[in-house]
Design an enzyme around this catalytic site. Sequence first.
Site, mmCIF file in Angstrom:
data_model
loop_
_atom_site.group_PDB
_atom_site.id
_atom_site.type_symbol
_atom_site.label_atom_id
_atom_site.label_comp_id
_atom_site.label_asym_id
_atom_site.label_seq_id
_atom_site.Cartn_x
_atom_site.Cartn_y
_atom_site.Cartn_z
ATOM 1 N N GLY A 635 13.844 -0.259 -15.207
ATOM 2 C CA GLY A 635 13.715 1.000 -14.499
ATOM 3 C C GLY A 635 13.015 0.826 -13.173
ATOM 4 C CG ASP A 749 11.999 -12.241 -18.199
ATOM 5 O OD1 ASP A 749 12.808 -13.119 -17.819
ATOM 6 O OD2 ASP A 749 12.135 -11.033 -17.938
#
Length: 913
Positions: A635, A749
């Site tokens: 987002g 990540d």
Amino acid sequence: MAKHSDTLLIIFTTIVTTASLASADPAGFLSLSCCSPAPFTDSSNISWTPDSAYISTDPINSTSTTSLRFFPGSDPRTPICYGLPLNILHNNAASVLVRPSFAYNNYDGLDRAPLFSLSLGTATAASVNLAENDPVVEELVWRVDGSKNTLALCLHPVEGGGSPVISSIEVRPLPEGAYGLVSDEDRGKSSLLRKRYRINCGYVGGAPLRYPFDYYDRIWDVDQNFWPTRLSTEFKIPVQLELSGVKESPPVEVLQTARVLVRRDTLTYYFSLEKSGDYYVVLHFAGITPVSPTFDVLINDNSVSSNYSVKHGEASSILYSVKGIDSLRIMFRNVSFYPQVNAIEIYEAIGIPLECSTTTVSALKVIEQSTGFDLGWQNDPCSPTAWKHVGCDGNLVTSLELVNMDLRVISPTFGDLIDLKKLDLHNTSLSGEIMNLGSLQKLEILNLSFNKLTSFGSDFDTMVNLQILDLQNNSLEGAVPEVLGNLKNLRLLNLENNKLRGVLPESLNKKSLKVRTSGNLCLSFSPSTCNDVEDHPSIQIPRVTVFNATEPSVQTQKHTKMIIVGAAGAVCCALVIVGIVVCMYTRKRKRDYGTSDTRAEREMKSRSVAQVFTYKEIKAATNNFKDIIGIGGFGSIYLGKLSDGKLVAVKVRVDKTQFGADSFFNEVQVLSQVRHQKLVQLEGFCYESKQQILVYEYLPSRSLADNLHGSDSKKATLNWACRLKIAVDAAKGLDYLHNGSNPRIIHRDVKSSNILLDLDMNAKVGDFGLSKQVPQADATHVTTAVKGTAGYLDPDYYATHQLTEKSDVYSFGVVLLELICGREPLSHAGNPDSYNLVLWAKPYLQAGAFEIVDESLKGGFDVESMRKASSIAVRCVERDASERPTMAEVLAELKEAYSIHLTSLSSGVETLS
Ligand SMILES: *[C@@H]1O[C@H](CO)[C@@H](O)[C@H](O)[C@H]1NC(C)=O
Ligand SMILES: *[C@@H]1O[C@H](CO)[C@@H](O)[C@H](O)[C@H]1NC(C)=O
Ligand SMILES: *[C@@H]1O[C@H](CO)[C@@H](O)[C@H](O)[C@H]1NC(C)=O
Ligand SMILES: *[C@@H]1O[C@H](CO)[C@@H](O)[C@H](O)[C@H]1NC(C)=O
Ligand SMILES: *[C@@H]1O[C@H](CO)[C@@H](O)[C@H](O)[C@H]1NC(C)=O
Ligand SMILES: *[C@@H]1O[C@H](CO)[C@@H](O)[C@H](O)[C@H]1NC(C)=O
Ligand SMILES: *[C@@H]1O[C@H](CO)[C@@H](O)[C@H](O)[C@H]1NC(C)=O
């Protein structure tokens, strides 16, 4: 001069040899000897190198005998390739001559000479039949387009053709602008030239001429096979030739002899061509006689030039292409004095198929990496032969079949293969949602059968051309989505053996479509058959583990249900199935999340680690979400100002799925536990009416990726000292996660866009949405579904699904390579050999070849410090996880590299640019 009754052949021999030899320089020659154990120099002073370092097929079972290399047991779809370097050619040659030689010579005593085909780049150049001719020497002229560093020369076994053999490969730069008709306009694409004949006209004695007479080492054959061998006595005239008009630069020695016809009207050469096709003829003329003859030139009776005149002391040439011929007659017809010709070259023009787009190639390479196998995918996916598992239409990849392997997820790179018409991924352990395929709008056949897929996802909206959809033997749950009915071309929909239930969309009920539904919980077009459902307690709902790692995990024990699908009329006869009613659970869960008083949230609020904000407060702090400062994986990120004036980054997550919620809780949990100067600080969060909002400290200089891959001016401010400092900071943060926190945490990540910078360019590691705790202190790994970002993903983790800290080390190694080379891990620009940063950079850095270091660092780094940093980066990206250093070692080495560089700065050994 001797005269014969009707024809006269005059042979002029050279006298200007020394002039041409003086400038000879074999630099730029590459000569590979396919058997020699060591380099050697031949009698012409040409250096030969063993070929083994240039074989790009791997692993290869080839054997060399005394005179050749052979490749036993070769598979017709697995070519044997050499990668010929083009960058070693001097003067950036515009074209190269590639000359492979093949000899069988019954080396194996079996008397079975092999047959195979030869390709250069994407073009099939020739068929090599050693039963017909032994040895075979092919000469190919290839136009270099500048974007490629290597040229693939491959041997393609043919069914029943035996083991390909090769003796030598010679690569020679050609003069700039030579053989200029290579890309003639109406052909629309370029060609490679395969030599059929190259004749030194009028030269009949001795061996063919080549280097050092020909500076470019072309081989000029003697003329006698093309003319009755009636020779005149030798005739010597010293002639200085003006060669500047001839781009092909034939050797002066070759031009000093000619066929000259005095008595007859026409001089004719006949050439037989083994196959019909397009040919390219080059005729060389030189004014070596005292008079200037004029004549007409005809090729296959077409006039090529009228009244062609050869002036004394000048050289000239005619280039001509002829299409669709199978024999060639070149005629020179007397106009005045006599016709003559000095040299003739004849080439077959072979069209070069277009390459696949770099996007396609890199997507396929990423997919190959994700399979954990070496699929033997090299060079171009479609030409000259399509890769295994791949199907093509021209240079478009239209089908891909990867089956019976462990892919686990449909990675986003599949979405790059936009020309696919058929995709078969059956039995590849896929689980979760069908995703990342929405862009495959040409897809006609999709086979995802025999996997563990649980949900349809939302990609079918756009797959408008789908004709066959095979989803049998998965774990699909819930109802069949309405959208499948909108697929107008769908002919077959196989849903057998899933856990589907409910009413099939009426839109699927049509003649043109066959729907298979057996083996599901209850699936039919009739609404009345499937409504006897009862709730029973029994099922374990996904857990949300929150907060305090030292206390036993707090779980939100959701409602558990058992559903009994009772005997429901004649259709579902007396069948009791226990299962999960996903839709009911989901509905219930959503309701829970909607209220602000779930147990999870109460737990959250009861902890004081991070502040809990109301949605109203967030709205005020961000000025109603006015200032967007980034788009993240989940987002948008907004700039906010808290009531105490502190600037914050507000991340509003859009992923409202269970996975999204899990990763939200995960991140809150992890960040609440760990606090470290080099980790991005969580200020608080908001979890209200489905909103998932995280509030972080604001780092105004944004991410490392923004700085490194944004505008050039930003990149230039990142000097080597700054980059090393960033690396050390980030390594500290990761080292803390791996070794300092309890329990240990694997970030999962690590990438340059998750390393954030403050105004002073101090770096912090952020985005813990995918991070994973290692539950027991002594556990060596956790097994999980593969998640992460393409380009940074550890190949070993792909293969084993065992997540360890070493996966972070791999990803961090990629970040180090980005810092060193200044480019992104996957780049669709440039040539396919360099698309993958790791594969491209590793060999250079291992060899200490720092020419690949970022342009903007050039001249501004201490070499020893670079050596240290690049060596640790290379070790981090070792394929085998056990070979990689720990984060603690990485940190120590980077600190050292940093201090070496700083020392060199202060002592003035190197200056910053
Ligand atoms: C061969 O090359 C070397 C170096 O380029 C030169 O010194 C030598 O004289 C050459 N020998 C011959 C026979 O041309
Ligand atoms: C490798 O070469 C050896 C020797 O020629 C042969 O015996 C063996 O079968 C080959 N293996 C494969 C996999 O081709
Ligand atoms: C060539 O042409 C010239 C002028 O047209 C003529 O004088 C000469 O005899 C011809 N030679 C031959 C061999 O036909
Ligand atoms: C060629 O030369 C001849 C005489 O030398 C002349 O008649 C003829 O027109 C010329 N042809 C061309 C195409 O120039
Ligand atoms: C699925 O693939 C595995 C190898 O990954 C193989 O052993 C198995 O037989 C395959 N199953 C089917 C049904 O093809
Ligand atoms: C999909 O793959 C499975 C497994 O090989 C096969 O049985 C099935 O026929 C395939 N579906 C289609 C439509 O070809
Ligand atoms: C975790 O919970 C235990 C017991 O509730 C408490 O003693 C401990 O301080 C907590 N730890 C943290 C890091 O909040």
